[in-house]
Design a protein around this motif. Structure first.
Motif, PDB file in Angstrom:
ATOM      1  N   ARG A 132       0.829  -1.204   0.000  1.00 15.31           N
ATOM      2  CA  ARG A 132       0.000   0.000   0.000  1.00 15.31           C
ATOM      3  C   ARG A 132       0.864   1.255   0.000  1.00 15.31           C
ATOM      4  NH1 ARG A 132      -3.539   2.453   4.682  1.00 15.31           N
ATOM      5  NH2 ARG A 132      -4.964   3.721   3.483  1.00 15.31           N
ATOM      6  N   LEU A 133       1.916   1.252   0.809  1.00 12.55           N
ATOM      7  CA  LEU A 133       2.838   2.392   0.835  1.00 12.55           C
ATOM      8  C   LEU A 133       3.464   2.599  -0.538  1.00 12.55           C
ATOM      9  CD1 LEU A 133       4.477   4.527   2.443  1.00 12.55           C
ATOM     10  CD2 LEU A 133       6.144   2.715   2.922  1.00 12.55           C
ATOM     11  N   PHE A 134       3.850   1.510  -1.193  1.00 11.97           N
ATOM     12  CA  PHE A 134       4.456   1.619  -2.523  1.00 11.97           C
ATOM     13  C   PHE A 134       3.470   2.215  -3.526  1.00 11.97           C
ATOM     14  CE2 PHE A 134       7.773  -2.041  -1.994  1.00 11.97           C
ATOM     15  CZ  PHE A 134       8.330  -1.346  -0.938  1.00 11.97           C
ATOM     16  N   GLU A 135       2.233   1.735  -3.486  1.00  7.48           N
ATOM     17  CA  GLU A 135       1.234   2.223  -4.439  1.00  7.48           C
ATOM     18  C   GLU A 135       0.962   3.709  -4.235  1.00  7.48           C
ATOM     19  OE1 GLU A 135      -1.891   2.721  -7.190  1.00  7.48           O
ATOM     20  OE2 GLU A 135      -0.134   1.428  -7.069  1.00  7.48           O
ATOM     21  N   ARG A 173       7.716  -0.662 -12.431  1.00  6.91           N
ATOM     22  CA  ARG A 173       6.644  -1.453 -13.060  1.00  6.91           C
ATOM     23  C   ARG A 173       5.303  -0.742 -13.070  1.00  6.91           C
ATOM     24  NH1 ARG A 173       5.155  -5.273 -10.193  1.00  6.91           N
ATOM     25  NH2 ARG A 173       6.491  -5.148  -8.371  1.00  6.91           N
ATOM     26  N   SER A 174       5.114   0.230 -12.184  1.00  6.75           N
ATOM     27  CA  SER A 174       3.763   0.738 -11.939  1.00  6.75           C
ATOM     28  C   SER A 174       3.488   2.140 -12.458  1.00  6.75           C
ATOM     29  CB  SER A 174       3.466   0.707 -10.430  1.00  6.75           C
ATOM     30  OG  SER A 174       3.622  -0.594  -9.923  1.00  6.75           O
ATOM     31  N   LEU A 175       4.521   2.916 -12.750  1.00  6.46           N
ATOM     32  CA  LEU A 175       4.262   4.274 -13.231  1.00  6.46           C
ATOM     33  C   LEU A 175       3.753   4.231 -14.669  1.00  6.46           C
ATOM     34  CD1 LEU A 175       7.307   6.299 -11.824  1.00  6.46           C
ATOM     35  CD2 LEU A 175       4.950   6.292 -10.999  1.00  6.46           C
ATOM     36  N   HIS A 176       2.642   4.901 -14.917  1.00  6.35           N
ATOM     37  CA  HIS A 176       2.051   4.940 -16.256  1.00  6.35           C
ATOM     38  C   HIS A 176       1.571   6.368 -16.551  1.00  6.35           C
ATOM     39  CE1 HIS A 176       2.044   0.560 -16.513  1.00  6.35           C
ATOM     40  NE2 HIS A 176       1.509   0.524 -15.312  1.00  6.35           N
ATOM     41  N   HIS A 177       1.739   6.775 -17.791  1.00  7.32           N
ATOM     42  CA  HIS A 177       1.150   8.023 -18.274  1.00  7.32           C
ATOM     43  C   HIS A 177       1.503   9.213 -17.375  1.00  7.32           C
ATOM     44  CE1 HIS A 177      -0.965   5.201 -20.748  1.00  7.32           C
ATOM     45  NE2 HIS A 177      -1.626   4.706 -19.729  1.00  7.32           N
ATOM     46  N   CYS A 178       2.778   9.401 -17.153  1.00  5.30           N
ATOM     47  CA  CYS A 178       3.219  10.588 -16.414  1.00  5.30           C
ATOM     48  C   CYS A 178       4.593  10.990 -16.930  1.00  5.30           C
ATOM     49  CB  CYS A 178       3.250  10.320 -14.904  1.00  5.30           C
ATOM     50  SG  CYS A 178       4.348   8.981 -14.414  1.00  5.30           S
ATOM     51  N   ARG A 179       5.004  12.183 -16.582  1.00  5.48           N
ATOM     52  CA  ARG A 179       6.261  12.742 -17.088  1.00  5.48           C
ATOM     53  C   ARG A 179       7.341  12.597 -16.011  1.00  5.48           C
ATOM     54  NH1 ARG A 179       4.052  18.516 -18.978  1.00  5.48           N
ATOM     55  NH2 ARG A 179       6.280  18.850 -19.410  1.00  5.48           N
ATOM     56  N   VAL A 180       7.797  11.392 -15.835  1.00  2.00           N
ATOM     57  CA  VAL A 180       8.758  11.098 -14.766  1.00  2.00           C
ATOM     58  C   VAL A 180       9.942  10.316 -15.330  1.00  2.00           C
ATOM     59  CG1 VAL A 180       9.137   9.890 -12.581  1.00  2.00           C
ATOM     60  CG2 VAL A 180       6.975  11.086 -12.985  1.00  2.00           C
ATOM     61  N   VAL A 181      11.143  10.741 -14.941  1.00  3.37           N
ATOM     62  CA  VAL A 181      12.366   9.988 -15.223  1.00  3.37           C
ATOM     63  C   VAL A 181      12.923   9.497 -13.892  1.00  3.37           C
ATOM     64  CG1 VAL A 181      14.717  10.036 -16.122  1.00  3.37           C
ATOM     65  CG2 VAL A 181      12.921  11.342 -17.273  1.00  3.37           C
ATOM     66  N   LEU A 182      13.095   8.192 -13.767  1.00  2.00           N
ATOM     67  CA  LEU A 182      13.761   7.604 -12.606  1.00  2.00           C
ATOM     68  C   LEU A 182      15.136   7.138 -13.058  1.00  2.00           C
ATOM     69  CD1 LEU A 182      10.951   5.437 -10.968  1.00  2.00           C
ATOM     70  CD2 LEU A 182      11.997   7.476 -10.025  1.00  2.00           C
ATOM     71  N   LEU A 183      16.181   7.756 -12.503  1.00  2.19           N
ATOM     72  CA  LEU A 183      17.538   7.435 -12.904  1.00  2.19           C
ATOM     73  C   LEU A 183      18.306   6.949 -11.680  1.00  2.19           C
ATOM     74  CD1 LEU A 183      19.690   9.516 -15.349  1.00  2.19           C
ATOM     75  CD2 LEU A 183      20.712   8.449 -13.354  1.00  2.19           C
ATOM     76  N   VAL A 184      18.899   5.775 -11.788  1.00  2.00           N
ATOM     77  CA  VAL A 184      19.559   5.139 -10.651  1.00  2.00           C
ATOM     78  C   VAL A 184      20.985   4.769 -11.057  1.00  2.00           C
ATOM     79  CG1 VAL A 184      19.481   3.215  -9.027  1.00  2.00           C
ATOM     80  CG2 VAL A 184      17.352   4.212  -9.872  1.00  2.00           C
ATOM     81  N   ALA A 683     -11.078  -7.755 -20.695  1.00  2.00           N
ATOM     82  CA  ALA A 683     -10.538  -6.473 -20.219  1.00  2.00           C
ATOM     83  C   ALA A 683     -10.300  -6.509 -18.709  1.00  2.00           C
ATOM     84  CB  ALA A 683     -11.489  -5.333 -20.581  1.00  2.00           C
ATOM     85  N   ALA A 684     -11.228  -7.126 -17.975  1.00  2.00           N
ATOM     86  CA  ALA A 684     -11.078  -7.220 -16.522  1.00  2.00           C
ATOM     87  C   ALA A 684      -9.886  -8.104 -16.148  1.00  2.00           C
ATOM     88  CB  ALA A 684     -12.357  -7.764 -15.889  1.00  2.00           C
ATOM     89  N   ILE A 685      -9.681  -9.199 -16.888  1.00  2.00           N
ATOM     90  CA  ILE A 685      -8.532 -10.066 -16.595  1.00  2.00           C
ATOM     91  C   ILE A 685      -7.234  -9.325 -16.861  1.00  2.00           C
ATOM     92  CG2 ILE A 685      -7.373 -12.231 -17.115  1.00  2.00           C
ATOM     93  CD1 ILE A 685     -10.054 -13.326 -18.088  1.00  2.00           C
ATOM     94  N   LEU A 686      -7.159  -8.609 -17.956  1.00  2.00           N
ATOM     95  CA  LEU A 686      -5.937  -7.864 -18.272  1.00  2.00           C
ATOM     96  C   LEU A 686      -5.661  -6.789 -17.218  1.00  2.00           C
ATOM     97  CD1 LEU A 686      -6.305  -7.528 -22.150  1.00  2.00           C
ATOM     98  CD2 LEU A 686      -4.797  -9.067 -20.869  1.00  2.00           C
ATOM     99  N   GLU A 687      -6.726  -6.179 -16.704  1.00  2.00           N
ATOM    100  CA  GLU A 687      -6.546  -5.210 -15.623  1.00  2.00           C
ATOM    101  C   GLU A 687      -6.084  -5.920 -14.355  1.00  2.00           C
ATOM    102  OE1 GLU A 687      -6.420  -1.326 -14.176  1.00  2.00           O
ATOM    103  OE2 GLU A 687      -6.623  -2.136 -16.206  1.00  2.00           O
ATOM    104  N   SER A 688      -6.593  -7.114 -14.145  1.00  2.00           N
ATOM    105  CA  SER A 688      -6.148  -7.908 -13.002  1.00  2.00           C
ATOM    106  C   SER A 688      -4.661  -8.218 -13.117  1.00  2.00           C
ATOM    107  CB  SER A 688      -6.952  -9.213 -12.937  1.00  2.00           C
ATOM    108  OG  SER A 688      -6.446 -10.072 -11.940  1.00  2.00           O
ATOM    109  N   ARG A 689      -4.234  -8.564 -14.325  1.00  2.00           N
ATOM    110  CA  ARG A 689      -2.797  -8.833 -14.526  1.00  2.00           C
ATOM    111  C   ARG A 689      -1.977  -7.563 -14.348  1.00  2.00           C
ATOM    112  NH1 ARG A 689      -0.990 -11.968 -19.853  1.00  2.00           N
ATOM    113  NH2 ARG A 689      -1.281 -13.740 -18.460  1.00  2.00           N
ATOM    114  N   ARG A 690      -2.474  -6.438 -14.824  1.00  2.00           N
ATOM    115  CA  ARG A 690      -1.717  -5.182 -14.719  1.00  2.00           C
ATOM    116  C   ARG A 690      -1.505  -4.775 -13.275  1.00  2.00           C
ATOM    117  NH1 ARG A 690      -2.153   0.164 -14.021  1.00  2.00           N
ATOM    118  NH2 ARG A 690      -4.372   0.068 -13.538  1.00  2.00           N
TER     119      ARG A 690
END
Length: 994
Positions: A132-135, A173-184, A683-690
């Motif tokens: 939950r904290l990660f999300e 794995r979880s960031l979608h549709h945003c303007r973010v660069v994560l550089l490590v 569509a629901a299964i694919l969302e479940s996988r996502r």
């Protein structure tokens, strides 16, 4: 003294800079980017990052940097992420607070400025809270990266803690549709075979969204450019050759060699790398050297005030010493009034040059200074650093309480891996600490339902520590370690009377052996229950009985399980444990439903869900709504199950329960499949996988896609999904019917469509061999139906004949043991029996009419279409062509609407064999090639297949005499003298299929 060692001219890295510019451009277009930059120490990673950040800021991006802090063995939990969020907070202020509105209490674990962390009683007490904290962190970054580009850098991942790596993996794995660069960045030369970063990097390599860049060393010409930048003049060929040879193109070594040559001339250096790195340190004034040595033992960075307290230098002397070290490019001053070595290699060389006694004394000074003035460091870092200082000072009396305090802080931040590491350190120093210290420790304060001692017994305090380690290992995803700790606790309790604690440990062992697929956990739960006999109710009683009720729900839902759940509810209420009470109620509802009391079971679950939602008991929320959704679907109330999912999904999103979203979407897909809404189902299964976060969730999503593909007849997709399902299922125990039976349903259907009847039978036999108790109508009836259809379709196939009678008998025997408590279960029972009679050749219209009547009013279009098809088949055999044609047309239309390929093909075959139209305007008697009618062409196909007149009659629902007439007509029209010539001509001219 000031020495310039860094070239003002950025040398080389043209391809890497171009790549990073492209990354920035893609992020600005709304596509989040994840980049890992690796390279050996000193190769120039930080310089490349600095240049990139400057370009990003010039382009209007908001940038923030954090670095993993070397404290203890695995770093400070979430330190770089907290630093990044703090930097964003300074720049964005109110906007960040608004983006975190509603869940600032949870994010307060990473950024205290957002508010006090949510109390555990409200947030829940299990490992789901970390997810939950990660999300919520991902959601915050997505919100901030909607209107602007964020460039977030985390350096020195080789020092990272496991919790930080887990969070980064989640963000990748979880960031979608945003303007973010994560550089490590990370040091590749530090990643030895057993380094914890190695498996993390290997896992990231499998993600197509993460890109890695490995920096190589400089070429000879690039070293020339670097030396020219440092000296403001081109080096001589002799000096260039020497520096390039000895540095081997490492940018940091080039700087050190250039400086050393300035100090002593070419050839004045030792070949030892450590000596090379210490040359400029030893050139400092004595006071500055002392400060540098102190800083090396203090950690990756040290606060100015703490450094002063440890060195005991006056302010002027301290500043003068620091100025000398900074001027010599040994140290660097950061904006938050901290100091760090300009390069970690220098710190390592200085620390390695200290004597063992020096290290422990310096660690003690840091600890004593921090104890005297806690405000010298940030509050969120203080416990971990204090624990590390005392541990390295080798003072067990001071280290033990400090380590346990740091462990409690790590738990509060959901940093379970780091908490476990700290508890293991506590165990390491336990025997060295005085008895008075060991018996006054506040242990097990956060261990669910554990019986706390009164802290006056050293033996019990040790058990408390093992209890905390047990739960922490489970939360950290290390069940093997947890099981080892449990076994140690049990050995410690041998010949000692601690029944409550023993019962608690046996319950933990039950969960751990299930997680490790080493058993179903019932023997351990049975032992725990026996240990509690004769004792007054306690939280342990409630915990054990709640676990037992939950176990019965999954593995053995017979009616007697309701009494176990009732006792769990009663005990939970007596000890005031609402969370255990709700979990017990959920189990009670499930057991009631399996026992035929569905209405009561639904009401129990609805009440539990209402209370969990009202109290925001997030830890219970998942079980309430997922089980309610599944229960409604299982007893045939699919529309209500869809409504529950639509209500629960927004709540799961609000709470940040991403994996719960996966379960809710998956159960929603089951109901949509039953209702015949297959496009929505997919569509629901694919969302479940996502949204899946665990191997279980990924496996179940693959299983659902496999079942859908089998129903559609897409065997390629079915095979791929079954492979994915098996891969994920290999990581946990799948013997419970809720996993095993749907898996068998998919495998049986897939094998049957491929004609592998024996494999289909084997899947059923292996699944039933587990020896499960009767029950599980929700999962078992569809499995038996798939097996019955397999036998029904295999009738007359020579290869399937041996063993068919045994297979049919096995299916009937299992069906007889299952309850038929609800309309949908009774309908399945009648349909299974009708299929078995069809397999035996004895099915009649009455069998299928009974099944059709049972399904009347149930939203199961696929099953109803199959029954209509089967009824049409039996009616046709009895000569009722008009009614058969009507039912066949209905079945064909429904199969076409669903996209049920196998059912559609079967309807078309029956129409062809029976000369029945599938649409009102279809002309079944249309002449064909060589003057053959469609019926004659059907007969010819069977002649070509080697059928006798009697077999042709049975196949086409006609009399043998009529079949003989058709054969005679065919021979005359083809102008051939016999059946063999007719078959050969038909194949040669393409009049029949192969």
């Amino acid at each position: 003294m000031h020495t310039r060692t860094v070239s003002p001219v950025f040398v080389g890295r043209a391809s890497e800079r171009a790549f990073l510019r492209k990354v920035l451009s893609q992020a600005a277009a709304g596509e989040p980017q994840a980049v890992l930059i690796g390279g050996e120490a000193g190769v120039g990673k930080s310089r490349l990052v600095d240049e990139f950040l400057a370009e990003a800021r010039a382009a209007g991006a908001v940038t923030a940097e954090g670095a993993c802090v070397e404290v203890g063995a695995e770093g400070l939990p979430f330190a770089p992420v907290s630093t990044v969020l703090r930097a964003l907070n300074r720049q964005l202020g109110e906007e960040l607070a608004e983006a975190a509105a509603g869940f600032g209490g949870e994010l307060g674990r990473l950024l205290p400025e957002l508010g006090a962390p949510t109390p555990a009683a409200r947030a829940g007490r299990d490992e789901d809270e970390r997810a939950r904290l990660f999300e919520l962190t991902a959601r915050l970054l997505e919100a901030l990266g909607t209107e602007r580009t964020l460039v977030l850098v985390i350096e020195d991942l080789h020092w990272s803690d496991r919790s930080t790596r887990g969070l980064l993996d989640y963000l990748f794995r979880s960031l979608h549709h945003c303007r973010v660069v994560l550089l490590v960045t990370y040091r590749s030369d530090d990643i030895h075979r057993r380094h914890p970063l190695r498996p993390f990097l290997a896992e990231l390599d499998r993600q197509r969204t993460v890109r890695r860049v490995e920096l190589g060393r400089f070429t000879r010409e690039e070293v020339r450019g670097q030396l020219a930048g440092i000296r403001d003049a081109a080096p001589s060929d002799r000096e260039l050759d020497q520096v390039y040879r000895r540095s081997d193109g490492n940018a940091f070594f080039v700087e050190e060699l250039a400086t050393a040559n300035d100090c002593g001339g070419p050839g004045s250096l030792s070949d030892s790398v450590r000596d090379l790195l210490l040359v400029r340190v030893e050139a400092l004034p004595e006071t500055a050297q002392r400060v540098v040595r102190t800083l090396a033992e203090g950690g990756s960075k040290v606060e100015h005030a703490l450094l002063g307290a440890v060195t005991k230098l006056g302010e002027d002397d301290l500043i003068e010493a620091l100025r000398a070290a900074v001027g010599a490019s040994i140290l660097r001053a950061d904006g938050d009034d901290t100091y760090r070595f300009r390069h970690a290699l220098v710190r390592e060389a200085v620390d390695d040059d200290l004597l063992p006694g020096e290290r422990s004394r310096l660690s003690r000074r840091f600890a004593e200074a921090l104890e005297a003035e806690p405000e010298l460091v940030r509050a969120d870092e203080r416990p971990a650093r204090l624990a590390s200082y005392w541990y390295h000072a080798r003072d067990a009396a001071q280290a033990l309480p400090a380590i346990l305090s740091a462990a409690a802080t790590a738990r509060c931040r959901h940093a379970y891996a780091e908490q476990l590491h700290l508890l293991e350190r506590a165990l390491e120093v336990w025997d060295e600490a005085p008895a008075a210290v060991r018996t006054s420790l506040p242990l097990a304060a956060d261990v669910e339902s554990y019986p706390l001692c009164d802290c006056d017994d050293e033996e019990l305090s040790f058990l408390d520590l093992l209890a905390e380690m047990t739960v922490t290992a489970r939360r950290a995803g290390e069940p093997e370690r947890g099981l080892a700790v449990v076994n140690r606790a049990m050995r410690h309790m041998e010949e000692r009377e601690h029944p409550l604690r023993a019962a608690w440990f046996w319950t933990q062992k039950s969960r751990l052996v299930r997680n490790l697929a080493k058993g179903n956990g019932w023997p351990e739960l049975g032992t725990a229950q026996k240990l509690l006999e004769g004792f007054a109710p306690s939280p342990v009683h409630a915990h054990v009985m709640t676990e037992a009720a939950g176990w019965r729900t999954v593995f053995d839902p017979r009616p007697e399980g309701v009494a176990v759940a009732d006792r769990a509810v009663e005990l939970s209420r007596q000890v005031g444990d609402e969370e255990s009470e709700l979990n017990a109620l959920i189990s009670r509802g499930g057991l009631l439903a399996e026992g035929g009391h569905g209405e009561e079971g639904v009401e129990v679950l609805r009440e539990a869900a209402r209370r969990a939602e009202e109290s925001e008991l997030v830890s219970v929320f998942k079980r309430c709504y997922v089980n309610l959704e599944s229960m409604l679907e299982g007893i045939g109330r699919s529309e209500e199950a869809v409504e529950v999912a639509q209500h629960a999904l927004p709540l799961a999103y609000r709470y940040g329960l991403r994996d719960t979203e996966s379960w809710l979407h998956g159960n929603l897909a089951d109901s949509l499949f039953s209702l015949g809404r297959w496009a929505e189902c997919e569509a629901a299964i694919l969302e479940s996988r996502r949204t899946a976060q665990t191997p279980v969730s990924f496996a179940i999503a693959a299983k659902r896609l496999a079942l859908l593909a089998v129903a559609r007849g897409d065997l390629v997709a079915a095979e791929a999904e079954l492979g994915r399902m098996t891969e994920h299922f290999n990581t946990f125990d799948v013997s419970a019917p809720q996993y095993a039976h749907p898996v068998a349903t998919a495998r049986i259907g897939f094998a049957a469509q491929q004609g592998r009847i024996l494999d289909a039978r084997r899947s059923l036999v292996e699944t039933l061999a587990v020896g499960l108790a009767p029950g599980f109508g929700r999962y078992t009836w569809p499995m038996l139906d798939a097996a019955a259809v397999t036998e029904s379709e295999a009738r007359g196939v020579p290869a399937a004949a041996p063993g068919q009678a045994s297979a049919i008998s096995r299916i009937r025997e299992c069906a007889a043991s299952l309850p038929r408590s609800y309309q949908v279960w009774d309908a399945y029972a009648l349909m299974v029996e009708a299929e078995l009679r069809r397999a035996e050749g004895s099915a009649c219209p009455a069998d299928w009419a009974a099944a059709a009547a049972a399904f009347e009013g149930l939203p199961r279009p696929r099953e109803r279409a199959r029954i209509s098809l089967r009824l049409a088949e039996t009616l046709l055999a009895e000569g009722e062509r008009e009614r058969a044609a009507e039912l066949l047309a209905e079945a064909h239309a429904e199969a076409e609407r669903l996209g049920a390929g196998p059912l559609l093909a079967e309807a078309e075959r029956l129409a062809q064999r029976g000369r029945l139209p599938l649409t009102p305007d279809e002309d079944a008697g249309q002449p064909d090639s060589f003057g053959l009618t469609r019926r004659e062409r059907d007969v010819l196909a069977l002649v070509a297949a080697g059928r006798t007149n009697r077999q042709i009659a049975e196949e086409l629902f006609i009399s043998p005499k009529t079949a003989s007439v058709h054969v005679s007509n065919i021979l005359a029209k083809l102008e051939v003298s016999g059946r063999g010539q007719a078959a050969a001509l038909a194949h040669r001219l393409g009049l029949v299929g192969t």
